[in-house]
Design a protein around this motif. Structure first.
Motif, PDB file in Angstrom:
ATOM      1  N   LEU A  75      -1.673  -8.686  10.250  1.00 32.32           N
ATOM      2  CA  LEU A  75      -2.004  -7.285  10.478  1.00 32.32           C
ATOM      3  C   LEU A  75      -0.866  -6.368  10.055  1.00 32.32           C
ATOM      4  O   LEU A  75      -1.092  -5.325   9.433  1.00 32.32           O
ATOM      5  CB  LEU A  75      -2.329  -7.077  11.956  1.00 32.32           C
ATOM      6  N   GLU A  76       0.366  -6.756  10.357  1.00 33.05           N
ATOM      7  CA  GLU A  76       1.510  -5.929   9.969  1.00 33.05           C
ATOM      8  C   GLU A  76       1.643  -5.848   8.451  1.00 33.05           C
ATOM      9  O   GLU A  76       1.883  -4.772   7.893  1.00 33.05           O
ATOM     10  CB  GLU A  76       2.796  -6.490  10.571  1.00 33.05           C
ATOM     11  N   ARG A  77       1.470  -6.979   7.766  1.00 34.18           N
ATOM     12  CA  ARG A  77       1.555  -6.970   6.292  1.00 34.18           C
ATOM     13  C   ARG A  77       0.459  -6.101   5.689  1.00 34.18           C
ATOM     14  O   ARG A  77       0.705  -5.332   4.744  1.00 34.18           O
ATOM     15  CB  ARG A  77       1.462  -8.398   5.752  1.00 34.18           C
ATOM     16  N   ALA A  78      -0.752  -6.211   6.233  1.00 33.96           N
ATOM     17  CA  ALA A  78      -1.859  -5.405   5.720  1.00 33.96           C
ATOM     18  C   ALA A  78      -1.610  -3.914   5.964  1.00 33.96           C
ATOM     19  O   ALA A  78      -1.863  -3.083   5.086  1.00 33.96           O
ATOM     20  CB  ALA A  78      -3.163  -5.843   6.386  1.00 33.96           C
ATOM     21  N   ALA A  79      -1.112  -3.581   7.151  1.00 37.95           N
ATOM     22  CA  ALA A  79      -0.849  -2.176   7.473  1.00 37.95           C
ATOM     23  C   ALA A  79       0.210  -1.584   6.547  1.00 37.95           C
ATOM     24  O   ALA A  79       0.095  -0.437   6.097  1.00 37.95           O
ATOM     25  CB  ALA A  79      -0.413  -2.055   8.928  1.00 37.95           C
ATOM     26  N   ARG A  80       1.248  -2.366   6.270  1.00 41.38           N
ATOM     27  CA  ARG A  80       2.305  -1.878   5.375  1.00 41.38           C
ATOM     28  C   ARG A  80       1.775  -1.652   3.964  1.00 41.38           C
ATOM     29  O   ARG A  80       2.080  -0.647   3.313  1.00 41.38           O
ATOM     30  CB  ARG A  80       3.471  -2.861   5.362  1.00 41.38           C
ATOM     31  N   ALA A  81       0.975  -2.590   3.469  1.00 41.13           N
ATOM     32  CA  ALA A  81       0.429  -2.455   2.112  1.00 41.13           C
ATOM     33  C   ALA A  81      -0.534  -1.265   2.038  1.00 41.13           C
ATOM     34  O   ALA A  81      -0.541  -0.515   1.051  1.00 41.13           O
ATOM     35  CB  ALA A  81      -0.279  -3.749   1.715  1.00 41.13           C
ATOM     36  N   HIS A  82      -1.339  -1.107   3.064  1.00 39.40           N
ATOM     37  CA  HIS A  82      -2.283   0.011   3.107  1.00 39.40           C
ATOM     38  C   HIS A  82      -1.525   1.350   3.138  1.00 39.40           C
ATOM     39  O   HIS A  82      -1.837   2.270   2.373  1.00 39.40           O
ATOM     40  CB  HIS A  82      -3.151  -0.140   4.355  1.00 39.40           C
ATOM     41  N   HIS A  83      -0.516   1.426   3.997  1.00 37.27           N
ATOM     42  CA  HIS A  83       0.263   2.654   4.119  1.00 37.27           C
ATOM     43  C   HIS A  83       0.979   2.991   2.816  1.00 37.27           C
ATOM     44  O   HIS A  83       1.079   4.168   2.446  1.00 37.27           O
ATOM     45  CB  HIS A  83       1.287   2.536   5.242  1.00 37.27           C
ATOM     46  N   ALA A  84       1.485   1.979   2.115  1.00 35.92           N
ATOM     47  CA  ALA A  84       2.237   2.235   0.877  1.00 35.92           C
ATOM     48  C   ALA A  84       1.371   2.984  -0.135  1.00 35.92           C
ATOM     49  O   ALA A  84       1.853   3.888  -0.837  1.00 35.92           O
ATOM     50  CB  ALA A  84       2.736   0.919   0.287  1.00 35.92           C
ATOM     51  N   VAL A  85       0.093   2.638  -0.214  1.00 36.35           N
ATOM     52  CA  VAL A  85      -0.795   3.321  -1.149  1.00 36.35           C
ATOM     53  C   VAL A  85      -1.063   4.755  -0.678  1.00 36.35           C
ATOM     54  O   VAL A  85      -0.970   5.710  -1.460  1.00 36.35           O
ATOM     55  CB  VAL A  85      -2.123   2.553  -1.289  1.00 36.35           C
ATOM     56  N   ALA A 133       0.491  -0.972  -6.193  1.00 34.37           N
ATOM     57  CA  ALA A 133      -0.127  -2.203  -5.715  1.00 34.37           C
ATOM     58  C   ALA A 133      -0.852  -1.936  -4.408  1.00 34.37           C
ATOM     59  O   ALA A 133      -0.286  -1.362  -3.470  1.00 34.37           O
ATOM     60  CB  ALA A 133       0.923  -3.285  -5.519  1.00 34.37           C
ATOM     61  N   GLY A 134      -2.101  -2.322  -4.341  1.00 34.00           N
ATOM     62  CA  GLY A 134      -2.877  -2.137  -3.137  1.00 34.00           C
ATOM     63  C   GLY A 134      -2.818  -3.353  -2.232  1.00 34.00           C
ATOM     64  O   GLY A 134      -1.916  -4.194  -2.337  1.00 34.00           O
ATOM     65  N   ILE A 135      -3.786  -3.456  -1.343  1.00 28.77           N
ATOM     66  CA  ILE A 135      -3.854  -4.579  -0.431  1.00 28.77           C
ATOM     67  C   ILE A 135      -3.970  -5.872  -1.234  1.00 28.77           C
ATOM     68  O   ILE A 135      -4.569  -5.901  -2.312  1.00 28.77           O
ATOM     69  CB  ILE A 135      -5.067  -4.413   0.532  1.00 28.77           C
ATOM     70  N   ALA A 136      -3.336  -6.909  -0.735  1.00 25.82           N
ATOM     71  CA  ALA A 136      -3.340  -8.223  -1.381  1.00 25.82           C
ATOM     72  C   ALA A 136      -2.660  -8.192  -2.746  1.00 25.82           C
ATOM     73  O   ALA A 136      -2.821  -9.112  -3.543  1.00 25.82           O
ATOM     74  CB  ALA A 136      -4.765  -8.756  -1.520  1.00 25.82           C
ATOM     75  N   GLY A 137      -1.898  -7.131  -3.027  1.00 23.01           N
ATOM     76  CA  GLY A 137      -1.183  -7.043  -4.296  1.00 23.01           C
ATOM     77  C   GLY A 137      -2.045  -6.643  -5.472  1.00 23.01           C
ATOM     78  O   GLY A 137      -1.557  -6.559  -6.607  1.00 23.01           O
ATOM     79  N   ALA A 138      -3.322  -6.371  -5.242  1.00 25.79           N
ATOM     80  CA  ALA A 138      -4.222  -5.988  -6.331  1.00 25.79           C
ATOM     81  C   ALA A 138      -3.937  -4.557  -6.772  1.00 25.79           C
ATOM     82  O   ALA A 138      -3.592  -3.708  -5.950  1.00 25.79           O
ATOM     83  CB  ALA A 138      -5.671  -6.105  -5.870  1.00 25.79           C
ATOM     84  N   VAL A 163      -9.302   2.540  -4.287  1.00 25.80           N
ATOM     85  CA  VAL A 163      -9.698   1.242  -3.738  1.00 25.80           C
ATOM     86  C   VAL A 163      -8.916   0.113  -4.399  1.00 25.80           C
ATOM     87  O   VAL A 163      -8.214   0.313  -5.389  1.00 25.80           O
ATOM     88  CB  VAL A 163     -11.211   0.999  -3.951  1.00 25.80           C
ATOM     89  N   ALA A 164      -9.092  -1.083  -3.827  1.00 28.38           N
ATOM     90  CA  ALA A 164      -8.541  -2.301  -4.417  1.00 28.38           C
ATOM     91  C   ALA A 164      -9.536  -3.422  -4.166  1.00 28.38           C
ATOM     92  O   ALA A 164     -10.167  -3.478  -3.111  1.00 28.38           O
ATOM     93  CB  ALA A 164      -7.183  -2.645  -3.818  1.00 28.38           C
ATOM     94  N   ASP A 165      -9.699  -4.290  -5.141  1.00 28.01           N
ATOM     95  CA  ASP A 165     -10.593  -5.438  -4.989  1.00 28.01           C
ATOM     96  C   ASP A 165      -9.917  -6.505  -4.134  1.00 28.01           C
ATOM     97  O   ASP A 165      -8.718  -6.763  -4.280  1.00 28.01           O
ATOM     98  CB  ASP A 165     -10.965  -6.017  -6.353  1.00 28.01           C
ATOM     99  N   VAL A 166     -10.696  -7.122  -3.247  1.00 28.37           N
ATOM    100  CA  VAL A 166     -10.146  -8.137  -2.358  1.00 28.37           C
ATOM    101  C   VAL A 166     -11.056  -9.355  -2.317  1.00 28.37           C
ATOM    102  O   VAL A 166     -12.279  -9.217  -2.379  1.00 28.37           O
ATOM    103  CB  VAL A 166      -9.960  -7.589  -0.927  1.00 28.37           C
TER     104      VAL A 166
END
Length: 272
Positions: free
Chosen positions: A79-89, A37-42, A56-59
């Protein structure tokens, strides 16, 4: 992942979408991206260009367009949620292939723009991926150990209570300065030794206690790019150095995606 940039995205209807860049790799099996799962769960997907692959991920532009993104980057929770999602990928990719992490909040118009950027920056990206292949980033943090610095002794002398107080304060300040010097010297010695067993090394600024969560001051915040085949030897060296320097408490962390090594000092970023 310590900077935020975004390619300007024109104002678009709420139904419009942009493309969030997570990372660049030399190649990837699209099937291996399933379930990530990328940013925004996409779901993430691959965009190929010039012999490289962008993940990439569509947003939705309602949240990730230029104006919305500028507002959201001021929101620490977002910002923290976005950073975590980005890092996970990025982390998931780094476990199997060399990866160049994209800067946080890099948004492009569409896949064609992503492919053009891969072509425009092919040489830099390809060189960086070659330098990172079969290597991992490891971190070593060093914290001052209370009581390991010189102890303050009661100064001798007369002059009454006021003079005695001034002598004690002078001795305390001297001991504190000596303790800081000892800790700084130990941190420098440890960093030099670890860097000698790494392909590349960076010494970042120590984190504030409010960020590190540690009870004592951080004096070493090192990052080391290590050959995968030498990780065990590197970890053994870190333990030996910790035993030699009881004045510091060490934390070895990793492996991390190579955030500290995507661009050489003084060079342009490998990705923006």
């Amino acid at each position: 992942m310590n900077s935020t940039t975004a390619e300007p995205v024109p104002v678009a209807p709420a139904t419009g979408t942009g493309v969030w860049l997570h990372a660049v790799v030399a190649d990837v099996d699209p099937a291996s991206l399933a379930g990530i799962a990328g940013i925004a769960g996409a779901p993430v997907r691959a965009v190929a260009g010039a012999g490289l692959v962008a993940v990439v991920a569509d947003v939705p532009l309602t949240e990730y367009g230029e104006e919305a993104l500028r507002r959201n980057l001021e929101d620490l929770g977002w910002l923290e949620r976005a950073a975590r999602a980005h890092h996970a990928v990025v982390d998931a990719l780094a476990r199997t292939v060399a990866v160049v992490p994209a800067r946080l909040a890099t948004v492009h118009h569409d896949d064609d723009r992503v492919a053009r950027v891969l072509a425009e920056r092919h040489d830099t990206l390809a060189d960086t991926l070659g330098r990172l292949t079969d290597r991992e980033e490891w971190g070593v943090k060093g914290y001052v150990v209370p009581g390991a610095t010189p102890r303050v002794e009661e100064p001798a002398g007369g002059g009454g209570a006021g003079a005695a107080y001034l002598r004690r304060r002078r001795a305390q300040l001297t001991a504190r300065e000596e303790g800081q010097r000892i800790a700084a010297d130990a941190a420098a010695t440890v960093h030099t030794a670890l860097a000698g067993h790494a392909v590349a090394a960076r010494r970042h600024a120590p984190q504030d206690r409010r960020l590190s969560g540690a009870a004592t001051a951080m004096v070493l915040n090192g990052a080391y790019l290590v050959e995968r085949a030498r990780v065990d030897a590197f970890a053994t060296l870190a333990r030996e150095l910790a035993e030699r320097h009881p004045e510091l408490r060490f934390e070895l962390t990793g492996p991390w995606p190579p955030y500290s090594f995507v661009a050489e000092p003084g060079a342009e970023p490998a990705w923006e």
